[in-house]
Design an enzyme around this catalytic site. Structure first.
Site, PDB file in Angstrom:
ATOM      1  CG  ASN A 243      -1.640   1.223   1.512  1.00 32.88           C
ATOM      2  OD1 ASN A 243      -1.752   2.083   0.638  1.00 32.88           O
ATOM      3  ND2 ASN A 243      -2.183   1.368   2.722  1.00 32.88           N
TER       4      ASN A 243
ATOM      5  CE  LYS B 116       0.382   3.257   4.932  1.00 35.59           C
ATOM      6  NZ  LYS B 116       0.383   3.362   6.369  1.00 35.59           N
TER       7      LYS B 116
ATOM      8  CG  HIS C 103      -5.570   1.534   5.775  1.00 37.49           C
ATOM      9  ND1 HIS C 103      -5.060   2.463   6.650  1.00 37.49           N
ATOM     10  CD2 HIS C 103      -4.552   0.704   5.456  1.00 37.49           C
ATOM     11  CE1 HIS C 103      -3.769   2.209   6.842  1.00 37.49           C
ATOM     12  NE2 HIS C 103      -3.434   1.150   6.125  1.00 37.49           N
TER      13      HIS C 103
END
Ligand code: PEP
Length: 248
Positions: A12, A14, A97
């Site tokens: 991930n 982000k 998340h």
């Protein structure tokens, strides 16, 4: 690893990555980053989904998104829909998340709606669950996880689904759950999933890095990892894939 399901190493990114950085990352991955027994996926920011779809597919790396909204189209400024994610070539979408739950105040009710939309549009959700430090310290971990997993109540068995157990206190902090905590918590998550009629893969997430991956991935009930920081550089991400391949 708990069962014969292929282990998933999912990165991930982000809110990190320019187009050039991501293309350099793809070059650095080499020709065949995904070994036979390990599935590899990356979740870049939305702006990189289209440009990375083809280069990832050439390397057998699955594309995923970090979030989505629960409508297909319309007046939802700043949001992205499941249809758009499919159109961009996504297989996965991360839902729930802790950064979305905590910073964007996403509720279980909203996450439940998003799950339904993901399935309707052919996406496989990676449903993130995890407790805060004070919840663990006050003995409430299982209660919190049970509540977060209740979004699966009434969902038909066999839908494409991956769950990621990510203790919030371990995300981006350099702290990880101990192998005992991981084993115990994954056992509870699998038990709860099975009570709800789901037999799906459960990943561990929270400061997984090349130094601790082998130990964490070897814990009973762990079928892969969701990784933030260590997925940003191709060399550390590949070390995680190698650690998973050794255990497969
Ligand atoms: C995450 O964002 O899901 C995560 C686990 O991040 P990190 O690996 O950086 O702790």
């Amino acid at each position: 690893m708990a069962n014969a399901t292929r282990c998933l190493i999912a990165g991930n990114w982000k809110m990190n990555g320019t187009l050039q950085e991501s293309l350099d990352f793809v070059d650095d991955l080499g020709a065949n980053p995904a070994p036979e027994h390990v599935e590899v996926a990356l979740m870049p920011p939305f702006t990189l989904l289209h440009p990375l779809a083809f280069p990832f597919s050439e390397k057998d790396v699955r594309l995923g998104a970090q979030s989505m909204y629960c409508e297909v189209s319309g007046a939802f400024t700043g949001s992205i829909s499941p249809l758009m994610l499919r159109d961009a070539g996504c297989h996965y979408v991360i839902l729930g998340h802790s950064e979305r739950r905590d910073i964007q105040h996403e509720s279980n009710a909203l996450i439940r709606k998003k799950l339904g939309m993901a399935w309707e549009h052919g996406l496989e959700p990676i449903l993130c669950i995890g407790e805060h430090l004070e919840e663990r310290e006050s003995g409430k971990t299982n209660e919190v996880l049970k509540e977060q997993l209740s979004v699966l109540e009434g969902v038909e068995a066999g839908v494409p689904l991956t769950v990621a157990y990510e203790p919030v206190w371990a995300i981006g902090t350099g702290k990880t759950a101990s192998p005992e905590q991981v084993k115990e918590t994954h056992a509870f998550v699998h038990e709860e999933l099975s009570r709800l009629g789901h037999d799906c893969r459960v990943l561990y997430g929270g400061s997984v890095n090349p130094g601790n991956a082998a130990e964490l991935l070897a814990c009973d009930g762990v079928e892969g990892a969701l990784v933030g920081g260590a997925s940003l550089k191709a060399d550390s991400f590949m070390e995680l894939i190698e650690a998973a391949a050794k255990l497969a």
